[in-house]
Design a protein around this motif. Structure first.
Motif, PDB file in Angstrom:
ATOM      1  N   VAL A 258     -10.859  -0.878   1.510  1.00  0.00           N
ATOM      2  CA  VAL A 258      -9.409  -0.691   1.439  1.00  0.00           C
ATOM      3  C   VAL A 258      -8.721  -1.941   0.918  1.00  0.00           C
ATOM      4  O   VAL A 258      -7.724  -1.861   0.216  1.00  0.00           O
ATOM      5  CB  VAL A 258      -8.854  -0.201   2.805  1.00  0.00           C
TER       6      VAL A 258
ATOM      7  N   SER B   6       1.132   5.817  11.886  1.00  0.00           N
ATOM      8  CA  SER B   6      -0.303   5.561  12.054  1.00  0.00           C
ATOM      9  C   SER B   6      -1.002   6.870  12.411  1.00  0.00           C
ATOM     10  O   SER B   6      -0.513   7.624  13.273  1.00  0.00           O
ATOM     11  CB  SER B   6      -0.518   4.567  13.191  1.00  0.00           C
TER      12      SER B   6
ATOM     13  N   ASN C 287       0.831  -1.222   0.000  1.00  0.00           N
ATOM     14  CA  ASN C 287       0.000   0.000   0.000  1.00  0.00           C
ATOM     15  C   ASN C 287       0.860   1.265   0.000  1.00  0.00           C
ATOM     16  O   ASN C 287       0.391   2.335  -0.370  1.00  0.00           O
ATOM     17  CB  ASN C 287      -1.018  -0.005   1.154  1.00  0.00           C
ATOM     18  N   MET C 288       2.140   1.139   0.397  1.00  0.00           N
ATOM     19  CA  MET C 288       3.015   2.311   0.444  1.00  0.00           C
ATOM     20  C   MET C 288       3.905   2.441  -0.793  1.00  0.00           C
ATOM     21  O   MET C 288       4.674   3.401  -0.890  1.00  0.00           O
ATOM     22  CB  MET C 288       3.899   2.254   1.690  1.00  0.00           C
TER      23      MET C 288
ATOM     24  N   SER D 212      -0.081  -2.553  13.795  1.00  0.00           N
ATOM     25  CA  SER D 212      -0.960  -1.410  13.535  1.00  0.00           C
ATOM     26  C   SER D 212      -1.330  -0.637  14.794  1.00  0.00           C
ATOM     27  O   SER D 212      -1.484  -1.221  15.872  1.00  0.00           O
ATOM     28  CB  SER D 212      -2.256  -1.930  12.896  1.00  0.00           C
ATOM     29  N   ALA D 213      -1.499   0.663  14.654  1.00  0.00           N
ATOM     30  CA  ALA D 213      -2.126   1.445  15.725  1.00  0.00           C
ATOM     31  C   ALA D 213      -3.470   1.994  15.246  1.00  0.00           C
ATOM     32  O   ALA D 213      -4.473   1.917  15.958  1.00  0.00           O
ATOM     33  CB  ALA D 213      -1.218   2.591  16.161  1.00  0.00           C
ATOM     34  N   THR D 214      -3.508   2.504  13.999  1.00  0.00           N
ATOM     35  CA  THR D 214      -4.765   3.072  13.497  1.00  0.00           C
ATOM     36  C   THR D 214      -5.873   2.025  13.434  1.00  0.00           C
ATOM     37  O   THR D 214      -6.980   2.232  13.941  1.00  0.00           O
ATOM     38  CB  THR D 214      -4.578   3.648  12.079  1.00  0.00           C
ATOM     39  N   SER D 215      -5.570   0.900  12.804  1.00  0.00           N
ATOM     40  CA  SER D 215      -6.630  -0.076  12.527  1.00  0.00           C
ATOM     41  C   SER D 215      -7.069  -0.801  13.790  1.00  0.00           C
ATOM     42  O   SER D 215      -8.231  -1.197  13.913  1.00  0.00           O
ATOM     43  CB  SER D 215      -6.158  -1.070  11.469  1.00  0.00           C
TER      44      SER D 215
ATOM     45  N   TYR E  65      -5.406   6.205   7.254  1.00  0.00           N
ATOM     46  CA  TYR E  65      -4.673   5.219   8.059  1.00  0.00           C
ATOM     47  C   TYR E  65      -3.310   5.749   8.491  1.00  0.00           C
ATOM     48  O   TYR E  65      -2.849   5.480   9.596  1.00  0.00           O
ATOM     49  CB  TYR E  65      -4.498   3.914   7.265  1.00  0.00           C
ATOM     50  N   ALA E  66      -2.657   6.475   7.587  1.00  0.00           N
ATOM     51  CA  ALA E  66      -1.310   6.971   7.901  1.00  0.00           C
ATOM     52  C   ALA E  66      -1.186   8.424   7.478  1.00  0.00           C
ATOM     53  O   ALA E  66      -1.805   8.859   6.490  1.00  0.00           O
ATOM     54  CB  ALA E  66      -0.258   6.131   7.175  1.00  0.00           C
TER      55      ALA E  66
ATOM     56  N   PHE F 293      -7.228   3.806  -3.164  1.00  0.00           N
ATOM     57  CA  PHE F 293      -6.362   4.612  -2.308  1.00  0.00           C
ATOM     58  C   PHE F 293      -6.238   6.063  -2.725  1.00  0.00           C
ATOM     59  O   PHE F 293      -6.269   6.400  -3.903  1.00  0.00           O
ATOM     60  CB  PHE F 293      -4.950   3.994  -2.279  1.00  0.00           C
TER      61      PHE F 293
ATOM     62  N   PRO G  78       4.413  -0.142  10.583  1.00  0.00           N
ATOM     63  CA  PRO G  78       3.943   1.122  11.178  1.00  0.00           C
ATOM     64  C   PRO G  78       4.220   1.269  12.672  1.00  0.00           C
ATOM     65  O   PRO G  78       4.713   2.319  13.102  1.00  0.00           O
ATOM     66  CB  PRO G  78       2.438   1.106  10.884  1.00  0.00           C
TER      67      PRO G  78
ATOM     68  N   ILE H 213      -3.433  -6.287   8.853  1.00  0.00           N
ATOM     69  CA  ILE H 213      -3.340  -5.142   7.931  1.00  0.00           C
ATOM     70  C   ILE H 213      -2.277  -5.428   6.875  1.00  0.00           C
ATOM     71  O   ILE H 213      -1.504  -6.373   6.985  1.00  0.00           O
ATOM     72  CB  ILE H 213      -2.996  -3.811   8.654  1.00  0.00           C
ATOM     73  N   ALA H 214      -2.300  -4.586   5.868  1.00  0.00           N
ATOM     74  CA  ALA H 214      -1.236  -4.532   4.863  1.00  0.00           C
ATOM     75  C   ALA H 214      -1.051  -5.892   4.172  1.00  0.00           C
ATOM     76  O   ALA H 214      -2.016  -6.621   3.958  1.00  0.00           O
ATOM     77  CB  ALA H 214       0.038  -4.008   5.508  1.00  0.00           C
TER      78      ALA H 214
ATOM     79  N   SER I 278      -7.038  -4.132   2.526  1.00  0.00           N
ATOM     80  CA  SER I 278      -5.929  -4.648   3.333  1.00  0.00           C
ATOM     81  C   SER I 278      -6.018  -4.259   4.814  1.00  0.00           C
ATOM     82  O   SER I 278      -5.024  -4.352   5.531  1.00  0.00           O
ATOM     83  CB  SER I 278      -4.592  -4.196   2.750  1.00  0.00           C
ATOM     84  N   ILE I 279      -7.201  -3.830   5.241  1.00  0.00           N
ATOM     85  CA  ILE I 279      -7.427  -3.659   6.685  1.00  0.00           C
ATOM     86  C   ILE I 279      -8.629  -4.553   6.950  1.00  0.00           C
ATOM     87  O   ILE I 279      -9.781  -4.139   6.759  1.00  0.00           O
ATOM     88  CB  ILE I 279      -7.758  -2.190   7.062  1.00  0.00           C
TER      89      ILE I 279
HETATM   90  C1  LIG Z   1      -3.950   0.765   4.310  1.00  0.00           C
HETATM   91  C2  LIG Z   1      -3.046   0.399   5.190  1.00  0.00           C
HETATM   92  O1  LIG Z   1      -2.632   1.373   6.027  1.00  0.00           O
HETATM   93  C3  LIG Z   1      -1.632   1.255   7.028  1.00  0.00           C
HETATM   94  C4  LIG Z   1      -2.261   1.101   8.354  1.00  0.00           C
HETATM   95  C5  LIG Z   1      -1.654   1.564   9.497  1.00  0.00           C
HETATM   96  C6  LIG Z   1      -2.207   1.270  10.870  1.00  0.00           C
HETATM   97  O2  LIG Z   1      -3.225   0.563  10.960  1.00  0.00           O
HETATM   98  O3  LIG Z   1      -1.644   1.757  11.881  1.00  0.00           O
HETATM   99  C7  LIG Z   1      -0.481   2.360   9.378  1.00  0.00           C
HETATM  100  C8  LIG Z   1       0.006   2.726   8.148  1.00  0.00           C
HETATM  101  C9  LIG Z   1      -0.769   2.483   6.902  1.00  0.00           C
HETATM  102  O4  LIG Z   1       0.086   2.374   5.805  1.00  0.00           O
HETATM  103  C10 LIG Z   1      -2.582  -1.003   5.255  1.00  0.00           C
HETATM  104  O5  LIG Z   1      -1.589  -1.301   5.924  1.00  0.00           O
HETATM  105  O6  LIG Z   1      -3.204  -1.853   4.601  1.00  0.00           O
END
Ligand SMILES: C=C(O[C@@H]1C=C(C(=O)O)C=C[C@H]1O)C(=O)O
Length: 272
Positions: free
Chosen positions: A76, A51, A11-12, A101-104, A175-176, A235, A33, A142-143, A78-79
């Motif tokens: 998305v 995140s 994703n990055m 992950s922190a966001t998800s 997410y980031a 995205f 992350p 994630i990812a 991938s979450i």
């Molecule tokens: C979309 C995504 O986003 C990621 C999710 C993150 C999180 O959950 O903390 C951090 C960075 C992002 O690149 C993914 O990983 O699939």
């Protein structure tokens, strides 16, 4: 010299594929992350796609770089929350959360607590679906680990949390964000600006040459060209006002659900 965080997930790639890993202006440290979240907080790196939640924990100390994020409006891909039972039946059961992950992780909690009214127990584990399922009734990945696990077509329900977030709030999900400590501006403002421009250039080149990105993903994880083309249609790597209001909504709900100690005020640098 600016030390940046390099996230190796597909994703990055639109941010990193064309960004030199070493350059007179920058050096990079590869991590997931949560690794970057911790390294930025400890001053071991200067700037990273952290995140969004980690930004919410440190908003008094960090600035966000404008026009950059990892966001989707809806699904998305991938979450993913893999679950043995429908989400509304998770009350009192166990949910395994990836340690990447922190966001998800906090998005999962918001969705389950606030919108589904269920309060499971949580365990944090490495990203391995079969191991997670030994200890839990649902598992957040994630990812690339989420993509790999979904490709294996596991016998369970799969919830896309970007889609769930849109359904529940009507907002996009970020997410980031790219962040750096405000205190770097006293000594390194010029360097930060220059690296910011390298990031914008790398992104703009990638978005014009998505065939290269799609091909790189196929080499990394397999899957069809159509799968990867479709993955990237979701995205957004900028941070326009609509995306910012989704980010505000997410951070506000993190605060309201007592996942963050204060309500973040988003500050970007340089000013547009
Ligand atoms: C979309 C995504 O986003 C990621 C999710 C993150 C999180 O959950 O903390 C951090 C960075 C992002 O690149 C993914 O990983 O699939």
């Amino acid at each position: 010299m600016i030390r940046i965080g390099h996230n190796p997930n597909t994703n990055m790639l639109p941010m990193f594929h064309f960004l030199p890993k070493e350059h007179p202006l920058l050096t990079s440290v590869t991590a997931e992350p949560t690794g970057h979240n911790a390294m930025l907080a400890k001053g071991q790196i200067d700037m990273a796609p952290i995140s969004a939640f980690s930004y919410g924990e440190h908003w008094q100390d960090y600035f966000i770089l404008p026009n950059l994020s990892v966001s989707t409006k809806g699904r998305v891909g991938s979450i993913l929350l893999f679950s043995k039972v429908p989400l509304e039946n998770l009350d009192g059961l166990t949910v395994a959360l990836t340690d990447m992950s922190a966001t998800s992780v906090n998005l999962t909690k918001i969705l389950l607590h606030r919108f589904y009214g269920v309060f499971p127990k949580y365990v944090t584990l490495p990203s391995n679906l079969s191991d997670m399922f030994l200890q839990a009734d649902a598992a957040l990945l994630i990812a690339d680990s989420a993509i790999r696990s979904a490709q294996a077509k596991p016998d369970c329900l799969i919830y896309d949390l970007g889609a769930e977030w849109l359904k529940q709030t009507g907002h996009s999900m970020t997410y980031a964000v790219w962040a750096f400590p405000k205190k770097l501006l006293t000594q390194q403002a010029e360097e930060i600006k220059n690296v910011y421009h390298l990031l914008l250039e790398a992104k703009s080149k990638a978005l014009k040459q998505m065939e290269d990105i799609v091909q790189a993903c196929q080499v990394m994880l397999g899957g069809s060209i159509d799968f990867w083309k479709d993955y990237f249609t979701q995205f957004h790597y900028d941070l326009d006002p609509a995306l910012l209001s989704g980010l505000h909504k997410y951070l506000d709900l993190c605060y309201e659900e007592k996942l963050l100690p204060s309500r973040p005020i988003i500050e970007r640098w340089p000013e547009e």
